[in-house]
Motif scaffolding. Structure first.
Motif, mmCIF file in Angstrom:
data_model
loop_
_atom_site.group_PDB
_atom_site.id
_atom_site.type_symbol
_atom_site.label_atom_id
_atom_site.label_comp_id
_atom_site.label_asym_id
_atom_site.label_seq_id
_atom_site.Cartn_x
_atom_site.Cartn_y
_atom_site.Cartn_z
ATOM 1 N N GLU A 1 35.770 -45.399 53.628
ATOM 2 C CA GLU A 1 37.709 -44.614 54.180
ATOM 3 C C GLU A 1 38.152 -44.439 54.171
ATOM 4 O O GLU A 1 39.130 -43.161 53.623
ATOM 5 N N THR A 2 38.953 -44.822 52.695
ATOM 6 C CA THR A 2 39.411 -45.020 51.716
ATOM 7 C C THR A 2 38.839 -44.145 50.801
ATOM 8 O O THR A 2 39.779 -42.864 50.529
ATOM 9 N N LEU B 1 37.510 -41.677 51.178
ATOM 10 C CA LEU B 1 37.213 -40.209 52.341
ATOM 11 C C LEU B 1 38.775 -40.169 52.209
ATOM 12 O O LEU B 1 39.251 -38.582 51.715
ATOM 13 N N VAL C 1 35.423 -31.671 50.932
ATOM 14 C CA VAL C 1 34.618 -33.316 50.934
ATOM 15 C C VAL C 1 33.444 -32.632 51.668
ATOM 16 O O VAL C 1 33.559 -32.470 52.868
ATOM 17 N N MET C 2 32.908 -34.368 51.614
ATOM 18 C CA MET C 2 31.804 -34.725 52.889
ATOM 19 C C MET C 2 31.893 -35.773 53.467
ATOM 20 O O MET C 2 33.110 -36.875 52.794
ATOM 21 N N ASN C 3 31.080 -36.004 54.029
ATOM 22 C CA ASN C 3 30.925 -36.807 55.149
ATOM 23 C C ASN C 3 30.316 -38.418 53.633
ATOM 24 O O ASN C 3 29.962 -38.029 53.043
ATOM 25 N N ILE C 4 31.176 -39.731 54.235
ATOM 26 C CA ILE C 4 30.725 -40.761 53.364
ATOM 27 C C ILE C 4 29.178 -41.100 53.096
ATOM 28 O O ILE C 4 28.181 -41.176 54.342
ATOM 29 N N ASN C 5 28.966 -41.205 52.059
ATOM 30 C CA ASN C 5 27.585 -41.120 51.905
ATOM 31 C C ASN C 5 26.719 -40.239 52.006
ATOM 32 O O ASN C 5 25.293 -40.051 51.780
ATOM 33 N N ASN C 6 27.540 -39.010 52.359
ATOM 34 C CA ASN C 6 25.947 -37.879 52.581
ATOM 35 C C ASN C 6 26.401 -36.664 50.972
ATOM 36 O O ASN C 6 26.674 -35.516 50.913
#
Lengths: 238, 238, 238, 238, 238, 238, 238, 238
Positions: free
Chosen positions: D190-191, D193, D206-211
């Motif tokens: 989250e940080t 991101l 920007v993309m979703n986390i780990n995406n």
């Protein structure tokens, strides 16, 4: 008080609200998650001999159910994907139906928990899976059938856009169930939950994350006014 | 160090990154929110005489702009809804366009900040407002025109379902800008942001909440490779 | 695109979804918060001459309404506490009613937004205020009347315990609206929202914080199936 | 409805969006996490005989892949670190490339998910790992090569400062993927991101986390306009 | 107790920790935000006659300071940007310095609060503003001077990437102060805070959001061991 | 229902729980924040003639109280810092006392709300302000007097360390009230709240942020068992 | 690119920042969590033959270390509680010391990670455990010894009140490390983190949750200025 | 310091606060979660020979307790559901009792941790389980008995409405313990915690999530003033 005594009688401490069906038209159910294997086995055994009061078990993992003796398993209608079990349903209404619509197959457990609970509560359920908005044609193809149900339950995770799209297309009562599908910003279903609550389509009642059971109960409350069960039928149950 | 000296020279302390345009094709801009009225007035005055280097002011409240002397106001192309001002734009490209699509009129400030910045960066912008998914026909009516642009910017708040629906219908690069529209679970745009990041439609780049300016810059980065500005044109600017 | 043109025609950019009532039985409404005074005045003026299509304004602050010319104010039924205005309602159904029950008088704005919207949608509303569970006798005294309505809307902030208590006492469809009443851990209504979603009483559909309007629409969706409006009556409206 | 029937046919309930590639230039992919081992095995078996439509599996754990029969494993190009598998890629473009740049080796899964998906979508990928800003010389050494790609994907966790540093040095389109690397305030990505969304360098999507998959799709959308695939090549696929 | 008496004597209720300087080398300061205008005026008046014990006021808004009588204002060294005031500083050390480095001019209040507090504590401060990483050359130009200070304070908002970049370039003690600059995901400084705490550069001590005062105190704690004040000098103060 | 009627009778909609004192020993109070000026004025006027039932107003801003007619103001004991007003207190107990201890003067409003409510409930209150742990000697000096009270209320913001330190030194019942003092990570009191709930000292009951009133009620519940009011005295009140 | 090649050479993809010690006085370390068993074994084997450059492994689980061949284990100084390993330390300074103070034994892993890293960096460490403020006498007994160190590291979870109490008693530089000890509102260390950042004692630098390593590096940065290592000694290392 | 030495002596590093009972009437307890099996076994063995000082172990998992040698197990009164163990209790008071009331059987661990700790502290405990408000009759049936206790502990998860309902019915001191029961918006007990803190019933002291132990300590603090233990009895213990 004696701290020990809690272990002596198996279902001690449990005060079943047996009058709930008479009072609000919804019998109590057993939420299995967090209960010990021993407690669940005892409860499943106890209620397997029950022929009058229907009882529903939700979040009952296959691994626990399958560890029961054959003869007890046989008493239950168990459905692995939805993790639900019951010995028999409430009397089936001959009118009315609930459409359960999901955005993806990953929403399966919740989708079928809703559908199975609808059935258990004596209402016809029709399931439409994998209608995510990224392929709009899937909604277009099914919209007429969905709109013909009396109540619509929408099950979706991630951005939960399905709720807004359907909410703008049908006039029937809608309950939306967010699911914990996804990763990262899906935040265990919190994003889908917030998205449904903030939906730009008006008049959608939202349930807790993964709460297919609750959506079915909400639908049943509508059936309570739309196609009420006769007092005599009701009395036969509890 | 002398704590006092910060007040003596008006724009002291500011190290403009004047080489940014040459380096990354995007000139520096002035984000006005949080800057004092005095600082802004001084900056607007200073840059009003600027005829070579274009400069963009964003989040410039009308109340501040209108408090400037007439002759300075006249030097700027100011647009109240979008809170943007510039003296002149970068040289306009003769090819390529960006579609800016919004879910509602309440998204206006951000929608037009994006559109105005696109124009400022020398690119044609086409705006399509109020296409929220609760009335799908509005998208259907406009989808062909939207899909003909080279880059698509989507501006939406609340559940931000528009991003997923459009993302499933067009193959062009998409940037999505969540807005802080709404109340309660809209959470100042956090829900729209998470919803866009979790979109079931693949390949959507997401910007900060209300950051129409950033989406325009992202679109310009694509124009940098698709329709590159000649080195000579570039040199004329900074 | 021309950034300027947005200012030229007053309601430009707005794509009203005029078919919404025909499609889903709920006419579009105007959420006033966040819209500029100018836009609102223009809209209120425009729709004041409207005699066929009913239109509802929500979150319309008294201060703005009262700044309108007398003759326009006179065209509207404005209700200050609920911040709602309409010229006329949808045709009233002669059957069915909705009970709107609140935990405290501080929930007044939302409570009456729900009640007024119910009325606007052509349904009878009965309001029961200040029934917070800390004084259970207040619920006991009113429970029979509440239970006789077809749909129940519960409005509560803080711990929102009212939803669980009522949900365990009545069998009718229930929609719960959390309010932003309170301070500290009330967190602008987030605690009431979570509390309602986690309610130990089954089958309660939850709305966004302070969204009395949405709860009324949800109730109307039920009336759509319970006491449907005839097609001819419907056509007379939009 | 019959709750049982969901178990009878293995891939029942799945409505593949086979037209997605034709519609938006991106074929549907299978996100494996959360799907049961049985479902995945069935799907991998089914698609192994597929010679025309390429299909990508993401988040496919080695342990599951390796439990498949030899002859099925042989049909797939499986890459353990990135947890991706496909039978064959889309036709390779002969122009254009995507640079995938990571801050640390701990970002490996996501970095290579992005790179492998880029390849699968028919685009050349160049990977630059472990360029975290705490050792700036690593960026300086590679910046020219990175800047020569058409699109840049940045993969970073923790403070994600790499996005801002690179964003200030190159003019190409940039997509940033936060990763869940780290502990404590890293907060599962989250940080990173938020840091990327708040980047002081403009125009980063920007993309979703780990995406990593999503970033590759976003890059492919740009290739769709920059080096479009001919309609005939496209038709050969789906 | 008498609830009334709190109003009778102006500074009643305040238990100044006058021994703090002797005990930990840092005199108590007055944080003005949240205190009433009356209390502040009384305190500023009282301490203006103070010639031995230095006292620092932080977050003292210009509007309040300027409402004081001329003769009291004259007793203070007030600095508007940093919102700090003192009558005189602690005795200046003749060795050692602190570099205060900021990412942007919007960080000005906090940057100068740190610098002014450093000065107040008897230490030389050098300020370097607007060195955000999006224009790396600004850091490169100043790095040698920054690295020559004994302690470095970094002030940055948004992604706070400056902390990681500087942390990887200098070996001196570093304290990082996140600022509330920005909007949306900047989340009032929470993102900068988390980003600094998760920095990939090791050994950076982080302060509360906007807490320039605290960073200066942390730097002074180092000066306490590096260039300790003699006991006699110390005794002269408090 | 008639939306209009809510405005006709002033205190309509309010169902006072007049039996609360008899039932739980705590009379109902009026929380003024969020109530309109008109409602408050009407309530203050109505209850000013009340000579039998004591009533407490909390969060009553001075500006509103002072706008009342002189003769009504005179009927109330109003205390500006604590924002509390009452006409008369419950009968004072001749035994027992409550210590109200605060960490800083900025906690004044809450500290005195607690103390004044204690008094209003007929119990002696002793206030100890500004005992923050950064100057431990302040606690040491007062600990004996604090420990001699029957119940201790601790009021603190920021890190709220005072609760743990006192909790480890006294054996009496303790209620801790977090305050919203501070900025940044103080998060409006959430940090103090969590810190108190996680205190390493055992057996501390925690109240909502800034809820001095609640802490006083909790103390009174203890007085209810420790020094019970006689039934006759009780009957004289309500 | 070839997705396969990542598996061919074991440490490929890793760009060690070998110049870090020369540059900032802190050699790079290996954070083991999240790295695969294979990667770690390869790294531990590779660096076991390293006699010149010291290297530190943190978060190295005993279970992994103990699975290494005897002869490799023998090359390392491994400490199970702190999960740290190194072949040899940096040259020990003959002056200066760091006190590592913890609130409870449950903070052991982080406490000893800090102490072991301090030692590894060539500085003497003194550990004081279990000094939680609920038993103040434990601090009083040890305060003189703690205050005699040059730098103090405080390790605490839950309410982290130890930081404020010590911060008010000593004048030395302080770094505070929150730990994830506790349950419920301890929120994995977030409460301790916020509590330390909001400490009422001034000038405390805070580290990420459980980051004992970082606190040791911060202390070493101070030693870099207080007792600098000679250039020749420095050159002997890397 | 020698990092190794921590392993040599088993309970080293632990500074028991043996004076705590004398000081605050509450002996120290051992929170077992997070401690290693070895440490716990050593502690349980050490204290099993303890005949004078009672000691309580909380969160002691059955699996660990049952792995102890028979003869040690025999020395303890262990209660599996509550995960508590002690060799003997404090001397039992002959007056006073605490009612422990829970909303559901899923709250069992916390409910019985509270009850067992109450007993351990020498106070009579009465347990009332499964009184959730969805079946109000269960509260009605038991209210008189509950109200006759001196202190009431309420244990509830989800919406925690039980606290508000009981808080409005009894005048005794109340401590409320939220539990982590539930899923989705239950958020590990955060919703129940916030709901209890925001309760509309006044004067309820709230504990950390699942902290039954703390509630018992809080109740004991009241017994300390209501039925104080004689100094001689106290001295016999520690």
């Amino acid at each position: 008080m004696n701290g020990e005594m809690i272990d002596k009688t198996s279902l001690q401490g449990i005060l079943f609200d047996h009058g709930r069906y008479a009072r609000i038209g919804l019998p109590e159910a057993v939420f299995c998650e967090g209960k010990s294997r021993e407690t669940l086995q005892k409860m499943l055994e106890t209620y397997s001999q029950n022929t009058q009061n229907p009882i529903l078990f939700t979040r009952l993992h296959a691994e626990i159910f399958e560890s029961l003796p054959e003869e007890i398993q046989m008493k239950y209608d168990y459905h692995a994907l939805s993790q639900t079990a019951y010995t028999h349903t409430l009397p089936q209404r001959d009118k009315g139906s609930v459409a359960v619509v999901s955005a993806g197959t990953a929403d399966g457990r919740t989708t079928w928990e809703a559908a199975r609970t609808v059935e258990y509560l004596g209402i016809k359920a029709c399931v439409y899976e994998d209608l995510g908005v990224a392929g709009l044609w899937r909604i277009v193809t099914n919209i007429e059938k969905i709109a013909s149900a009396d109540v619509i339950i929408i099950v979706a995770g991630l951005d939960a856009a399905l709720a807004s799209v359907l909410g703008g297309l049908v006039e029937k009562p809608i309950f939306a169930v967010p699911t914990s599908v996804g990763y990262g910003v899906a935040r265990g279903g919190e994003t889908a939950l917030a998205s449904m609550l903030a939906s730009c389509a008006p008049g959608i009642g939202v349930m807790n994350i993964n709460n297919g059971y609750g959506a079915a109960c909400a639908a049943a409350r509508i059936m309570n006014v739309l196609f009420p069960v006769s007092a005599s039928a009701k009395n036969m149950v509890s």
